[in-house]
Design an enzyme around this catalytic site. Structure first.
Site, PDB file in Angstrom:
ATOM      1  N   TYR B 177       0.843  -1.194   0.000  1.00 14.62           N
ATOM      2  CA  TYR B 177       0.000   0.000   0.000  1.00 14.62           C
ATOM      3  C   TYR B 177       0.872   1.234   0.000  1.00 14.62           C
ATOM      4  CZ  TYR B 177       0.781   1.151   4.941  1.00 14.62           C
ATOM      5  OH  TYR B 177       1.330   1.523   6.131  1.00 14.62           O
ATOM      6  N   CYS B 178       0.240   2.370  -0.334  1.00 19.83           N
ATOM      7  CA  CYS B 178       1.004   3.610  -0.390  1.00 19.83           C
ATOM      8  C   CYS B 178       0.108   4.767   0.050  1.00 19.83           C
ATOM      9  CB  CYS B 178       1.577   3.845  -1.775  1.00 19.83           C
ATOM     10  SG  CYS B 178       0.353   3.701  -3.090  1.00 19.83           S
ATOM     11  N   ARG B 179       0.127   5.858  -0.697  1.00 23.36           N
ATOM     12  CA  ARG B 179      -0.622   7.033  -0.225  1.00 23.36           C
ATOM     13  C   ARG B 179      -2.100   6.960  -0.540  1.00 23.36           C
ATOM     14  NH1 ARG B 179       4.108  10.602  -2.688  1.00 23.36           N
ATOM     15  NH2 ARG B 179       5.589  10.422  -0.977  1.00 23.36           N
ATOM     16  N   LEU B 207      -3.038   4.959   3.235  1.00 22.22           N
ATOM     17  CA  LEU B 207      -3.080   5.120   4.677  1.00 22.22           C
ATOM     18  C   LEU B 207      -4.205   6.046   5.141  1.00 22.22           C
ATOM     19  CD1 LEU B 207      -1.721   4.573   7.468  1.00 22.22           C
ATOM     20  CD2 LEU B 207      -0.985   6.960   7.213  1.00 22.22           C
TER      21      LEU B 207
END
Lengths: 225, 225
Positions: B177-179, B207
């Site tokens: 996962y990332c932004r 997140l």
DNA sequence: CCAGTATTCCAGCGATTTCTGGAATAATGG
DNA sequence: CCATTATTCCAGAAATCGCTGGAATACTGG
């Protein structure tokens, strides 16, 4: 790790929406369009700006895909592209209210927003309207009432209220509503009604919130024989 | 019935928020700040813009009360004023996605967003992470991981991923996962991992969505002996 | 108190936005 | 097909915005 140009393009797109809501005039037009579809000239009149200028701002909103048009003869009607736009507008409005002390200060300056008007919420209004315990009064311009109004509401635009008090029952409690919590129409109506001896309160929200909550809405004046 | 000057002031206030999100640079800064607090220079570096310019844009955001500052020695940390700002940012982003065909086109242009990455949703991830059925991998810069990350996630910034593949279990499924859905880090990570024979998928959100949904979040690296 | 670093302030320029008033376009009703 | 009405297109002027680079400010660690 600086962003490459691809995400720059994405942010550019998001900013298109941002730019659309960066002008007070366009905000006001969106506010009006949240009440329902409307022609260019009517919007210009309601917002107190020139037709040319109004048209220009509407183009900007259309460029951001926030509004769409429908031609009817010589007239062109603008409307919000979909409910999400209205929801977004309301979230912008609510954010401004919660973050900007100036907004709360301005609202307070109208003297009438706090407990003064004994505001009534959605659920309570729905319940009491269902029992015919209150008269729901729409004080927006007739045009907006025709486009959409709370089912069962009576229309008396604020400007005509003083002449038409006779149409209202003297005993029942009257709940006035307008465009929303930032709108001055309902508070002024409550003030007038109380001066004339009516029991009047203000509806906390406006038509858009009612509609988006999925509560019953009617259009035009059909149903009154 | 043109609006009087009082409501004009109100629309002016709403437009303050609008103006704040009318610039792609400021949008990018907000996107970064949704990941957590950060210093001016770090923001400038991450956004690939000059420190002076970054500072100027941050002032604009502060003038609109969307961000606040905290001094720590010689450094000044910026953070979103509250969760509502993050929520508003996400609603702007989602509106852009639903209204602007260009956004969907750009996302598709990254080749990897559709079914390709077998995206996994919040609930499923939460459930499987709880059963230790997957490894949750945070591929954002270390700074952002430290500010806030999904509880239990491992941090390997995208830039270091190729060197640190040994730290990942060869058998387990990996969810990167990332932004958020507009961010390229996780898709790139999935691509790299798959080339090296790992089973990898992408988390649909980022997140901020996880945090706002009230799901468990951890800060810093505490807990790893 | 001084040197050093992080950040902000400031002036200036080019680009963009906003509003105005006049011209052009599109559909209608005779 | 012409006159009419609603809307949009099109300059041009004033104001605002965005970026740059240099100067000023604020705090820290000696």
């Amino acid at each position: 790790m600086p962003d490459d140009s691809r995400s720059a393009e994405l942010f550019e797109q998001l900013a298109r929406i941002g730019k659309a809501v960066a002008s007070p005039r366009r905000i006001e037009l969106l506010d009006l369009l949240c009440q329902g579809e409307r022609g260019v000239e009517a919007l210009a009149r309601a917002a107190g700006m020139s037709v040319t200028n109004t048209s220009q701002h509407l183009q900007a909103l259309r460029e951001a895909r926030l509004v769409e048009t429908r031609r009817e003869g010589v007239r062109i009607h603008y409307r919000l592209a979909d409910d999400d736009v209205c929801r977004f507008f309301l979230s912008l409005r609510d954010l401004a209210r919660s973050r900007l002390a100036e907004v709360e200060r301005l609202l307070a300056g109208y003297l009438l927003d706090d407990g003064e008007l004994e505001p009534i919420g959605r659920d309570e209004l729905l319940e009491r309207a269902r029992r015919h315990d209150v008269v729901v009064l729409d004080v927006r311009p007739a045009e907006e009432y025709e486009a959409a109004h709370i089912a069962g509401a009576v229309s008396i635009p604020l400007g005509e209220l003083e002449h038409r008090l006779g149409e209202l029952p003297a005993r029942a409690e009257i709940v006035a509503y307008c465009r929303g919590p930032f709108c001055l129409l309902a508070p002024q109506a409550v003030e007038i009604l109380r001066e004339r001896g009516f029991r009047a309160r203000r509806f906390l929200d406006g038509l858009p919130e009612w509609r988006l909550a999925g509560l019953p809405v009617a259009t035009a004046t059909e149903g009154a024989p």
